[in-house]
Scaffold this motif. Structure first.
Motif, mmCIF file in Angstrom:
data_model
loop_
_atom_site.group_PDB
_atom_site.id
_atom_site.type_symbol
_atom_site.label_atom_id
_atom_site.label_comp_id
_atom_site.label_asym_id
_atom_site.label_seq_id
_atom_site.Cartn_x
_atom_site.Cartn_y
_atom_site.Cartn_z
ATOM 1 N N ALA A 27 5.487 -11.527 -9.581
ATOM 2 C CA ALA A 27 5.186 -11.942 -8.206
ATOM 3 C C ALA A 27 6.163 -11.293 -7.220
ATOM 4 N N PHE A 28 7.439 -11.262 -7.565
ATOM 5 C CA PHE A 28 8.453 -10.692 -6.685
ATOM 6 C C PHE A 28 8.214 -9.196 -6.467
ATOM 7 N N CYS A 29 7.934 -8.469 -7.533
ATOM 8 C CA CYS A 29 7.691 -7.023 -7.405
ATOM 9 C C CYS A 29 6.428 -6.752 -6.579
ATOM 10 N N GLY A 30 5.403 -7.569 -6.793
ATOM 11 C CA GLY A 30 4.181 -7.411 -6.013
ATOM 12 C C GLY A 30 4.407 -7.641 -4.540
ATOM 13 N N VAL A 31 5.213 -8.656 -4.212
ATOM 14 C CA VAL A 31 5.529 -8.947 -2.806
ATOM 15 C C VAL A 31 6.328 -7.805 -2.188
ATOM 16 N N CYS A 32 7.320 -7.306 -2.902
ATOM 17 C CA CYS A 32 8.120 -6.186 -2.384
ATOM 18 C C CYS A 32 7.246 -4.962 -2.121
ATOM 19 N N LEU A 33 6.335 -4.694 -3.023
ATOM 20 C CA LEU A 33 5.450 -3.550 -2.864
ATOM 21 C C LEU A 33 4.533 -3.730 -1.653
ATOM 22 N N ALA A 34 4.010 -4.953 -1.477
ATOM 23 C CA ALA A 34 3.124 -5.228 -0.336
ATOM 24 C C ALA A 34 3.876 -5.076 0.984
ATOM 25 N N ILE A 35 5.112 -5.571 1.035
ATOM 26 C CA ILE A 35 5.905 -5.444 2.265
ATOM 27 C C ILE A 35 6.228 -3.986 2.551
ATOM 28 N N TYR A 36 6.511 -3.223 1.501
ATOM 29 C CA TYR A 36 6.778 -1.791 1.684
ATOM 30 C C TYR A 36 5.560 -1.100 2.286
ATOM 31 N N MET A 37 4.369 -1.458 1.822
ATOM 32 C CA MET A 37 3.142 -0.850 2.350
ATOM 33 C C MET A 37 2.946 -1.210 3.821
ATOM 34 N N VAL A 38 3.308 -2.438 4.191
ATOM 35 C CA VAL A 38 3.170 -2.848 5.591
ATOM 36 C C VAL A 38 4.168 -2.097 6.468
ATOM 37 N N GLU A 39 5.393 -1.962 5.990
ATOM 38 C CA GLU A 39 6.446 -1.329 6.779
ATOM 39 C C GLU A 39 6.225 0.168 6.957
ATOM 40 N N PHE A 40 5.699 0.824 5.914
ATOM 41 C CA PHE A 40 5.606 2.288 5.944
ATOM 42 C C PHE A 40 4.157 2.765 5.834
ATOM 43 N N GLU A 41 3.241 1.984 6.415
ATOM 44 C CA GLU A 41 1.824 2.328 6.308
ATOM 45 C C GLU A 41 1.515 3.689 6.917
ATOM 46 N N ASP A 42 2.245 4.086 7.953
ATOM 47 C CA ASP A 42 1.978 5.371 8.596
ATOM 48 C C ASP A 42 2.504 6.555 7.792
ATOM 49 N N ASP A 43 3.445 6.301 6.891
ATOM 50 C CA ASP A 43 4.046 7.384 6.116
ATOM 51 C C ASP A 43 3.377 7.587 4.761
ATOM 52 N N ILE A 44 2.573 6.617 4.339
ATOM 53 C CA ILE A 44 1.936 6.694 3.023
ATOM 54 C C ILE A 44 0.660 7.519 3.137
ATOM 55 N N THR A 45 0.574 8.589 2.376
ATOM 56 C CA THR A 45 -0.611 9.451 2.416
ATOM 57 C C THR A 45 -1.630 9.081 1.335
ATOM 58 N N ASN A 46 -1.161 8.532 0.227
ATOM 59 C CA ASN A 46 -2.064 8.135 -0.855
ATOM 60 C C ASN A 46 -1.795 6.672 -1.206
ATOM 61 N N TYR A 47 -2.703 5.802 -0.817
ATOM 62 C CA TYR A 47 -2.502 4.375 -1.024
ATOM 63 C C TYR A 47 -2.832 3.920 -2.442
ATOM 64 N N PHE A 48 -3.558 4.726 -3.184
ATOM 65 C CA PHE A 48 -4.057 4.266 -4.475
ATOM 66 C C PHE A 48 -2.956 3.812 -5.443
ATOM 67 N N PRO A 49 -1.884 4.587 -5.653
ATOM 68 C CA PRO A 49 -0.842 4.106 -6.579
ATOM 69 C C PRO A 49 -0.224 2.779 -6.142
ATOM 70 N N TYR A 50 -0.057 2.587 -4.842
ATOM 71 C CA TYR A 50 0.541 1.348 -4.339
ATOM 72 C C TYR A 50 -0.404 0.163 -4.542
ATOM 73 N N ILE A 51 -1.661 0.356 -4.164
ATOM 74 C CA ILE A 51 -2.636 -0.727 -4.316
ATOM 75 C C ILE A 51 -2.844 -1.057 -5.794
ATOM 76 N N ASN A 52 -2.958 -0.027 -6.631
ATOM 77 C CA ASN A 52 -3.146 -0.259 -8.065
ATOM 78 C C ASN A 52 -1.965 -0.992 -8.675
ATOM 79 N N SER A 53 -0.753 -0.615 -8.270
ATOM 80 C CA SER A 53 0.440 -1.301 -8.782
ATOM 81 C C SER A 53 0.465 -2.755 -8.317
#
Length: 631
Positions: A27-53
């Motif tokens: 749960a903790f790792c999933g939350v950290c990953l979700a927050i990272y996606m929110v913070e750096f959404e403009d810098d992420i070019t490929n969302y698939f690895p993040y969403i899949n993780s």
């Protein structure tokens, strides 16, 4: 009432962490990953690895919880417990590897649908796995009652905590002019749902699951909820469905497709009600509950027959799809459950266990939902094409051959729409639906052999250059059909005409040009007002005549005969969307007191309602030439 102390809360939190470490870590790792996606959404070019993780870690929460609960219930040693958790990690890795890792033409929905099935199976395993061995039906019911109440309590606490913190942040923002980013509210929601909600839920799971089998103190509120809320709703829905079944018999009115979904939902609601009632029915004063349960399962049989009848008609007309396969399998499962309890069996664990097995079997193999639905739709497509002599010697007749020199900029062919008109509009729409369904769920590899050219390599080349992304459109256009859905015998049909882009036409020495954008929804204001040398002029849309376009000058009104032009376009192109028309075919002309007028239509949208034609939007260029004789 004594409130729990801070030490007690910290102690409970610590015990939960030590008891369910991998669940909370996931749960903790999933939350950290979700927050990272929110913070750096403009810098992420490929969302698939993040969403899949993230979704894999989300699945790890119930999976690790299930493994821990089984280990605790069976009292297995530490080495065996570690081994079972390692197996769970390997399962998660396998699921992660099955998900697409990039945006690609061959991506389909199947990996995520299969993930959803696995997620349901894992949650079902949580419900019965600790009590898989032996009877312990009372312990099984109490365990699931605890899970159910704990989930509701966690949601309640999490909701109040989130609302309270949001109000606090809002107060700081308003009272102290603190700058609080909007994304902070969403991140706060992620933390509360992912960590607090999970931790709070785990803290309420009893340590000794064996004691639950001896617990006979059933909550009265649960019985009241089932008896006075769920049961009346169930009776109401059953009456509606039986009334609909009677209507079918009396008027021989074919069942609508949606009835299959309604029957499925009502059946699930009924089974949930029966499960909630189960322990109360074991008490002597509640003998009516057992009788009502048997009556319910008996009443399911006519509804199951209606379900099969309705879904069979849909499959006969449109073939098997994933959704229809699920409905058929759900009908089979409902038949098994109804038969099991009708003959007098009472093991309520049969419900989640049989459902988990059913879901597992349908997710793979030649009998699975993915293979069978794909074969059904491919066969349906081949049948339509062969019946109209559009496949000969295994290949598409009059296939549109694309010029490779135009790639990757665009798909260009010397001649398109080579098979347009061979199929009726209804069959054209069936082909359109099949190709889109295959593209969304299965990919188009199964129909690739019917084409002469290697479409896959052409599409990949175009995708690699980020020029084109609709694979279904290219496959259908390669068959020689337009990639559109055609409206059939509809009282409300839409179509339109537009000119070829980037086409240069002579202006013939006109003096003025004004660009026009008119829309019917503007009502009385659907007009374009402009000035020339201090004088005001107007172009009126749909005034008087429903297909009218009029130029209003100084003391005169000139009709540009839009209705006549529309009739000409319909005669030439039919009532469907037609693009890339020659601009010379889209010209309206007229003469006012002051000007020679020429209106060049660039886009015209039409709507036919109850055989009445209406122009809904009109874009174009109005050219004006001063007349030599002024009035």
């Amino acid at each position: 009432m004594n409130l729990p102390s801070i030490n007690y809360l910290l102690s409970s939190a610590k015990e939960s962490l030590l008891r369910f470490p991998l669940t909370l870590l996931s749960a903790f790792c999933g939350v950290c990953l979700a927050i990272y996606m929110v913070e750096f959404e403009d810098d992420i070019t490929n969302y698939f690895p993040y969403i899949n993780s993230m979704i894999t870690l989300a699945l790890g929460i119930p999976l690790f919880f299930c493994v821990t609960i089984i280990s605790s219930k069976k009292g297995i040693g530490s080495s065996a417990s570690i081994g079972s958790h390692v197996i769970a990690v390997l399962v998660l890795l396998a699921i992660f590897m099955s998900l697409p890792d990039s945006e690609h033409t061959h991506n389909t929905s199947i990996p995520y649908i299969r993930y959803g099935i696995f997620n349901i199976i894992v949650h079902l395993l949580v419900s019965f796995s600790p009590y898989f061995w032996g009877q312990q039906l009372n312990g099984f019911w109490n365990f699931n009652k605890t899970l159910f109440i704990r989930i509701l309590t966690s949601i309640l606490y999490s909701g109040f905590l989130y609302v309270g913190l949001v109000l606090a942040l809002t107060a700081l923002k308003l009272l102290f002019d603190m700058e609080i980013q909007d994304k902070l509210y969403f991140e706060l929601f992620i933390v509360i749902v992912g960590i607090f909600n999970t931790w709070f839920f785990l803290a309420g799971i009893p340590d000794d699951l064996e004691e639950l089998d001896d617990q006979r103190d059933y909550p009265k509120g649960l019985k009241v909820f089932a008896q006075y809320v769920l049961l009346p709703l169930l009776v109401l829905y059953l009456l509606i469905l039986y009334a609909y079944g009677t209507k079918i018999i009396l008027f021989w009115d074919w069942p609508k497709g949606i009835v299959s979904y309604l029957i499925s939902c009502v059946s699930v609601l009924g089974i949930l009600t029966v499960l909630l009632f189960y322990p109360y029915g074991e008490l002597k004063e509640n003998a009516w509950i057992k009788k009502s349960s048997k009556v319910f399962y008996s009443l399911l049989y006519p509804l199951i027959i209606l379900l099969f009848f309705a879904i069979a008609m849909r499959i006969a007309d449109y073939g098997l799809t994933i959704n229809r396969y699920v409905i058929v399998l759900l009908g089979i499962w409902l038949t098994l459950v109804a038969t099991y309890f009708t003959i007098g069996r009472t093991n309520i664990k049969f419900i989640p266990m049989s459902l988990a097995i059913t879901l597992g079997l349908m997710s793979f193999g030649p009998w699975g939902m993915f293979t069978m639905s794909e074969k059904s739709q491919v066969n349906r497509l081949n049948t339509i094409l062969k019946d109209h002599d559009l496949i000969k010697n295994g290949k598409i007749e009059n296939e549109v051959i694309w010029e490779t020199d135009s790639l990757p900029d665009w798909f260009y062919a010397q001649q398109e729409d080579t098979n347009e008109g061979v199929l009726s509009d209804s069959l054209h729409n069936e082909v359109y639906s099949i190709v889109n369904y295959l593209d969304d769920y299965h990919g188009l590899a199964s129909i690739r052999p019917i084409f002469q050219q290697q479409l896959d390599s052409l599409i990949v080349l175009s995708l690699d250059s980020n020029k084109y992304r609709n694979e279904a459109e290219i496959y259908m256009r390669s068959m020689g059909f337009t990639y559109t859905y055609k409206y059939i015998n509809s009282s409300d049909a839409y179509f339109g005409f537009s000119t070829e882009p980037n086409r240069v036409i002579p202006l013939d020495q006109f003096d003025y040009l004004t660009r026009i954008y008119l829309y019917d929804y503007q009502g009385e204001s659907a007009k374009h007002i402009f000035e020339i040398e201090g004088s005001s002029y107007q172009l009126l849309f749909n005034k008087g005549d429903t297909l009218g376009l009029s130029f209003v000058g100084k003391g005169d009104t000139t009709d540009l005969f839009l209705g006549k032009k529309i009739n000409e376009l319909i005669a030439s192109n039919g009532k469907e969307y037609a693009s890339n028309l020659d601009p010379s075919d889209m010209i309206l002309e007229g003469v006012s007191n002051d000007f020679e007028l020429r209106f060049i239509i660039t886009d015209l949208q039409l709507q036919e309602v109850n055989d009445t034609l209406k122009a809904t939007s009109l874009n174009g260029d109005l050219l004006l030439k001063l007349r030599s004789v002024q009035h």
